[in-house]
Enzyme design. Structure first.
Site, PDB file in Angstrom:
ATOM      1  CG  HIS B 144     -34.203   0.409 -28.979  1.00  0.00           C
ATOM      2  ND1 HIS B 144     -34.295   1.505 -28.845  1.00  0.00           N
ATOM      3  CD2 HIS B 144     -35.051  -0.223 -30.005  1.00  0.00           C
ATOM      4  CE1 HIS B 144     -35.360   2.183 -29.765  1.00  0.00           C
ATOM      5  NE2 HIS B 144     -35.352   1.089 -30.600  1.00  0.00           N
ATOM      6  CG  ASP B 221     -36.649  -1.854 -23.306  1.00  0.00           C
ATOM      7  OD1 ASP B 221     -37.651  -2.033 -23.572  1.00  0.00           O
ATOM      8  OD2 ASP B 221     -35.551  -1.500 -24.247  1.00  0.00           O
ATOM      9  CD  GLN B 224     -39.427  -5.798 -29.668  1.00  0.00           C
ATOM     10  OE1 GLN B 224     -40.247  -6.096 -30.019  1.00  0.00           O
ATOM     11  NE2 GLN B 224     -39.304  -4.295 -30.328  1.00  0.00           N
ATOM     12  CE  LYS B 247     -41.237  -1.301 -29.648  1.00  0.00           C
ATOM     13  NZ  LYS B 247     -40.971  -1.108 -31.203  1.00  0.00           N
ATOM     14  CB  CYS B 385     -33.003   1.930 -32.686  1.00  0.00           C
ATOM     15  SG  CYS B 385     -34.022   2.825 -33.619  1.00  0.00           S
TER      16      CYS B 385
END
Lengths: 151, 427
Positions: B144, B221, B224, B247, B385
């Site tokens: 991202h 990261d 998600q 999220k 993104c």
């Protein structure tokens, strides 16, 4: 379903499938590049303005969604033969049609074929798609050179 | 290399054991989310944009409301009982996050505005202490923008170089290149756990152990992934991990940076201000203990209270049960989408979760999105993104359907019906 058929009117779908004035214009004396970074739409606009300040030829190349492509195509038809001032005034009326005060422009008839974009009003996220070509034209007529972006 | 699912499964056996018996009662779960009963453009809302943000259950909405009605005060700094209540709510959220991630200590849990700020914190703080000219930061081709741009800024500041592990045509990492690209110059590896644009689930445990052997720290990261699989930072053995509340069925404006204490101790503060100091004089300031050293200014206290409710909610349903439901739904969606002529799925890695990204013939994704919108179906269209991913697959944009714990087969059917309508309009 009404919103959808209002948005994707047959004229728009037709200009998306078979855009008019599509290609380069070797004798252009104005040009502009438009870019919508959010969706990747890109367009290059070529304009020839006569000494008397009239747009005597105009063409575009690029890729984008149906709304942006049809808008560029219909714009080239609408402004060909108009003076720079007339083209700018038409942009103002077109903008009012999409995003101006409630009720749209004072005289919708003055928009001619461009009135097919009235359905875009219901889809605010798509206004930028419809105005990309016009912003690029504005920048090209103003001297251009710089890339026009919607963001 | 072992798959991420096998590595996480082993270490979350206890959680799995408590939740394994439960399958998700989706009809009941949907009633917990008031927004799912609303309409969009006159049609029942079909919300398939969960990778963008998730909807909020009643429990999270109530926790926010309750905080402002009954608990609101500033934290860590006042002598009255209400401030103690607010502090307990906020520090309770920290402990809740610690347990959720299985971190060793709350000293390792830093609250941020979200994943983006968490990554910027590491790029800024770790970067200023440990990265210099000639060094390298290693990321992947499916990051991202929030896991690209902070490192580019760091590289511009320091003269370091950004390196990228490529992705193959299926959308999986080319791990052989990790071995080539991870060198003695590499100061940090920052890798996405679950790609928002492709749905690829990366083998982060294997990446961490390879980097660990070379003494290189790894940031994961997890923006998600946390909503779709159980994430255990000790099992992953990552040095940093970042995620966002919104999220994960929680509020916007609060996120988490997990960092190993040994790194956080060595890193300078990110921002200066109130709450991050021990004492201030004009000559010298000493900083607060971890994790407060990294939390300048008044925190998102209400966000903390609501995040606790979100983590409680997800944990009660059980991430293994959620993952099983979403896996089944993704398989169903993938099969149904394959029925549509001209539909091309972008991202077909062997390990995927919750995301299906696609293009439909030569119809521009924005036009697809608008037609779906008129059917009440909310999907994301655009570059997500992740422009380098779009470039890699030669498309300007995709349509992305992303699933959450409340989505159903009927909603996938609505998506497919909407796509047939796109075909009717555009031929």
């Amino acid at each position: 379903m009404t919103g959808l058929t209002d948005l994707y009117q047959e004229v728009i779908l037709d200009h998306n499938r078979a855009p008019r004035n599509f290609g380069a214009l070797p004798d252009a004396n104005r040009s502009g590049i438009g870019h919508n970074p959010l969706c990747g739409d890109q367009l290059t606009l070529y304009v020839h303005v006569s000494e008397g300040g009239r747009i005597d030829s105009i063409a575009f190349q690029g890729k984008g969604c149906a709304i942006s492509k049809a808008s560029a195509s219909l714009m080239t038809e609408a402004v060909k033969g108009k003076t720079v001032e007339e083209a700018e005034a038409l942009f103002g009326r077109f903008h009012d049609l999409l995003a101006g005060p409630e009720g749209g422009p004072a005289d919708p008839k003055a928009l001619g074929k461009l009135a097919v974009f009235s359905g875009v009003r219901e889809f605010p996220t798509r206004v930028k798609c419809a105005t990309l070509a016009w912003h690029t034209l504005h920048s090209a007529l103003a001297g251009g050179g710089k890339e026009t972006t919607t963001e | 290399m072992s798959t991420p699912s096998s590595t996480t499964t082993a270490t979350t056996a206890t959680r799995a054991a408590t939740a394994a018996t439960a399958t998700l009662d989706v009809a009941r779960v949907r009633r917990d989310f008031p927004i799912l009963a609303t309409t969009a453009r006159g049609k029942p809302l079909v919300y398939l944009d969960n990778a963008n943000t998730t909807q909020k259950p009643e429990a999270v909405i109530r926790a926010t409301d309750r905080f402002y009605r009954e608990q609101n005060a500033n934290i860590h700094r006042s002598s009255y009982v209400l401030s103690e209540v607010a502090t307990a709510a906020y520090e309770g959220a920290r402990e809740r996050v610690r347990a959720f991630l299985n971190a060793r200590s709350t000293r390792e849990v830093v609250f941020t505005r979200g994943t983006t700020e968490a990554i910027n914190l590491v790029a800024s703080s770790f970067g200023s202490a440990f990265v210099k000219e000639g060094d390298e930061i290693l990321i992947t081709g499916m990051e991202h923008h929030s896991n690209i741009v902070p490192w580019q800024l760091l590289c511009a500041r320091t003269g370091a170089t950004l390196r990228v592990i490529p992705i193959d045509d299926r959308g999986a990492l080319v791990l052989d290149d990790l071995h080539r690209l991870l060198t003695e110059r590499t100061k940090l590896v920052s890798v996405v756990h679950l790609s928002n644009a492709l749905g690829t689930l990366n083998p982060v445990r294997a990446i961490v152990s390879y980097a660990r052997a070379k003494g290189v720290p790894v940031l994961v990261d997890a923006a998600q992934s946390v909503a779709h699989l159980a994430v255990d930072v000790q099992a992953l053995d990552c040095d940093f991990l970042a995620f966002s509340g919104h999220k994960l069925y929680g509020p916007t404006g609060i996120g988490v940076l997990y960092g190993k204490e040994s790194w956080l101790e060595k890193m300078p503060p990110y921002q200066g201000g109130g709450d991050m100091i021990a004492s201030v004089t004009f000559e010298k300031t000493t900083y607060a203990e971890l994790p407060h050293k990294f939390e300048a200014g008044t925190s998102n206290v209400a966000g903390g209270a609501a995040l606790t409710a979100a983590l409680d909610y997800v944990t009660a349903l059980g991430l293994p049960a959620i993952a099983a439901h979403e896996k089944e739904l993704l398989a169903y969606a993938t099969a149904r989408l394959a029925e549509l002529p001209g539909l091309r799925i972008i991202g077909q890695a062997p390990e995927k979760a919750s995301v299906v990204s696609f293009v439909l013939g030569d119809v521009h994704p924005h036009d697809v999105g608008t037609v779906l919108d008129t059917e009440g179906v909310a999907v994301r269209t655009g570059h997500h993104c992740a422009q380098p991913v779009m470039d890699r697959f030669g498309v300007p944009a995709t349509v992305r359907a992303s699933f959450g714990l409340y989505n159903t087969r009927e909603e996938v059917d609505a998506l497919v019906a909407g796509l047939r309508k796109v075909r009717e309009v555009f031929g």
